[in-house]
Structure formats: structure tokens, C-alpha cells
Write a protein that holds these residues in place. Sequence first.
Motif, PDB file in Angstrom:
ATOM      1  N   GLN A   2      20.234  11.946  12.751  1.00  0.00           N
ATOM      2  CA  GLN A   2      19.755  11.980  13.970  1.00  0.00           C
ATOM      3  C   GLN A   2      20.214  10.583  14.622  1.00  0.00           C
ATOM      4  N   THR A   3      20.970  10.511  15.579  1.00  0.00           N
ATOM      5  CA  THR A   3      21.324   9.195  16.356  1.00  0.00           C
ATOM      6  C   THR A   3      20.326   8.934  17.555  1.00  0.00           C
ATOM      7  N   THR A   4      19.783   9.852  18.188  1.00  0.00           N
ATOM      8  CA  THR A   4      19.088   9.623  19.307  1.00  0.00           C
ATOM      9  C   THR A   4      17.436   9.903  18.702  1.00  0.00           C
ATOM     10  N   PRO A   5      16.630   9.011  18.851  1.00  0.00           N
ATOM     11  CA  PRO A   5      15.514   9.122  18.090  1.00  0.00           C
ATOM     12  C   PRO A   5      14.581  10.265  19.182  1.00  0.00           C
ATOM     13  N   ALA A   6      13.854  11.049  18.495  1.00  0.00           N
ATOM     14  CA  ALA A   6      12.942  11.862  19.454  1.00  0.00           C
ATOM     15  C   ALA A   6      11.491  11.211  19.431  1.00  0.00           C
ATOM     16  N   PHE A   7      10.762  11.284  20.645  1.00  0.00           N
ATOM     17  CA  PHE A   7       9.624  10.704  20.800  1.00  0.00           C
ATOM     18  C   PHE A   7       8.673  11.647  21.076  1.00  0.00           C
ATOM     19  N   LEU A   8       7.252  11.576  21.232  1.00  0.00           N
ATOM     20  CA  LEU A   8       6.085  12.102  21.528  1.00  0.00           C
ATOM     21  C   LEU A   8       4.953  11.073  22.259  1.00  0.00           C
TER      22      LEU A   8
END
Length: 114
Positions: A2-8
Motif C-alpha cells: 500500500q502506498t497511501t496509508p490508511a488512518f483512523l
Amino acid sequence: EQTTPAFLHITDATSAVASLTFIDRDLDEDQLGGQVTFAPTGDVSFVLYFTMFLSENQLGSGGRSQLGSQIPTGDTQVSIAPETDLLNFTHVIVFARSALFEQTIPDFFAISDA
């Protein structure tokens, strides 16, 4: 990969009860009766309701008996019926309840039946 990190977004809010008060209107020894009042503190936006108990200690880990039913967040008092037997109870304790869990350490005050 994954090149774009996910966030929460994580929210950590606390809520408790302050100013617990009770004036015993029942004149009989070893019996209680009257109004318990309290003031919610902190962020109550995640609180579903409060629960109040007579308890054998300040943590509610011994015997306890619920006073009334679930207390909506807008309510700030619970009635203890006249001639309620004190039994072995020494404290009134209040827990806040969210959708996830119940407060682990309740707010409390020691009962004085003098």
C-alpha cells in the motif's frame, strides 16, 4: 504493498460523576430514604446512561444493589424509597456506561445514617 496509508481517528473521552450528595430523610436507624443527586463531569457525549448502587464498599466489588433503573444522561437524581434497609451497605456508587463498556472505577460516597 500500500502506498497511501490508511488512518483512523481515535477519540479518548472521559466522563465521571461529581458532587454526589444524599440527605437521609428516613429517621429510623439502619434505614435510608431520600434523594441522591450528582453532577456529570467531562464529556458525556459517549455516555449512554448512569447506574447507581448501594454497595458494601467504594468499588462495588462486594455485594451491591441497584437503585432504580438506568439513569439517562440528562437526569441527575435518584430516589431511595423510605424505609430502605441499610443492611451491610456502606457506600452509594455510580458508574457511567458507554456503548463499549461500564466505567471500571465508580464514583462514590460513604453513607452516613446518623
